[in-house]
Design a protein around this motif. Structure first.
Motif, PDB file in Angstrom:
ATOM      1  N   CYS A 233       7.976 -41.022 -69.344  1.00 36.69           N
ATOM      2  CA  CYS A 233       8.512 -40.198 -70.426  1.00 36.69           C
ATOM      3  C   CYS A 233       8.370 -40.906 -71.780  1.00 36.69           C
ATOM      4  CB  CYS A 233       9.964 -39.820 -70.149  1.00 36.69           C
ATOM      5  SG  CYS A 233      10.427 -38.288 -71.000  1.00 36.69           S
ATOM      6  N   GLN A 234       7.308 -41.673 -71.939  1.00 34.68           N
ATOM      7  CA  GLN A 234       7.030 -42.360 -73.193  1.00 34.68           C
ATOM      8  C   GLN A 234       5.871 -41.686 -73.908  1.00 34.68           C
ATOM      9  OE1 GLN A 234       6.477 -46.536 -71.981  1.00 34.68           O
ATOM     10  NE2 GLN A 234       8.280 -46.959 -73.236  1.00 34.68           N
ATOM     11  N   VAL A 235       5.859 -41.856 -75.225  1.00 32.97           N
ATOM     12  CA  VAL A 235       4.783 -41.313 -76.040  1.00 32.97           C
ATOM     13  C   VAL A 235       3.935 -42.463 -76.539  1.00 32.97           C
ATOM     14  CG1 VAL A 235       4.233 -40.109 -78.186  1.00 32.97           C
ATOM     15  CG2 VAL A 235       6.097 -39.302 -76.755  1.00 32.97           C
ATOM     16  N   SER A 236       2.626 -42.312 -76.373  1.00 27.10           N
ATOM     17  CA  SER A 236       1.701 -43.287 -76.941  1.00 27.10           C
ATOM     18  C   SER A 236       0.902 -42.606 -78.041  1.00 27.10           C
ATOM     19  CB  SER A 236       0.774 -43.873 -75.875  1.00 27.10           C
ATOM     20  OG  SER A 236      -0.057 -42.865 -75.356  1.00 27.10           O
ATOM     21  N   GLU A 237       0.512 -43.408 -79.027  1.00 25.87           N
ATOM     22  CA  GLU A 237      -0.293 -42.910 -80.133  1.00 25.87           C
ATOM     23  C   GLU A 237      -1.572 -43.723 -80.187  1.00 25.87           C
ATOM     24  OE1 GLU A 237      -0.311 -42.860 -84.989  1.00 25.87           O
ATOM     25  OE2 GLU A 237       0.629 -44.495 -83.881  1.00 25.87           O
TER      26      GLU A 237
END
Length: 164
Positions: A117-121
């Motif tokens: 449930c993490q966001v990477s950019e």
């Protein structure tokens, strides 16, 4: 000859009133489970929801359909993040491009990892690419706020400048 009635309750389990009640409750529970599953998208851990591509110029556009598409893509990504569903959003940062070198393309690819449930950019500029994790994503009026993402820190992706 007279037939005798038994003083004892039914000897078979299927004839008992308790079994009938249990069967009814079981049938109702199964119906409830089936109804609650209706309308829910199937959860496939390997599928990634592609929320779309947004350019920052769409956010300031006077064209309602462009800003609507940008808002729809942003809402899709925010909802996926809130549900821990794998998703991507591509944001072409025209503002950053215009401030620097017009020959460069600056593309941010945001990805929700369903398992963590993490966001990477991933920030792609010219021939370089850097990937960093974001602390969280927040939905604001007409924008997404990405908190603590790599070298950019906290920043906003404008989706509709008219409602800012």
């Amino acid at each position: 000859m007279q037939q005798q009635t038994r003083p004892f309750p039914a000897t078979r389990v299927a004839d008992s009133p308790a079994f009938a009640s249990f069967t009814l409750l079981l049938a109702l529970a199964l119906i409830f489970i089936l109804i609650s599953a209706c309308g829910q998208p199937p959860r496939n851990p390997t599928s990634v929801l592609a929320c779309g591509t947004v350019t920052s110029t769409e956010a300031v556009s006077k064209n309602a359909s462009e800003t609507w598409q940008a808002m729809r893509a942003g809402t899709c990504f925010l909802h996926a993040y809130q549900q821990c569903q794998a998703a991507t959003l591509i944001y072409v940062d025209q503002d950053r491009l215009l401030r620097q070198d017009q020959q460069r393309t600056v593309v941010r690819t945001l990805t929700v990892e369903a398992a963590s449930c993490q966001v990477s950019e991933t920030l792609q500029e010219a021939s370089s690419s850097t990937t960093s994790l974001c602390e969280r994503v927040e939905g604001l009026r007409g924008a997404l706020r990405l908190v603590s993402c790599g070298v950019d820190g906290t920043f906003y992706l404008i989706l509709d400048a008219a409602i800012q």
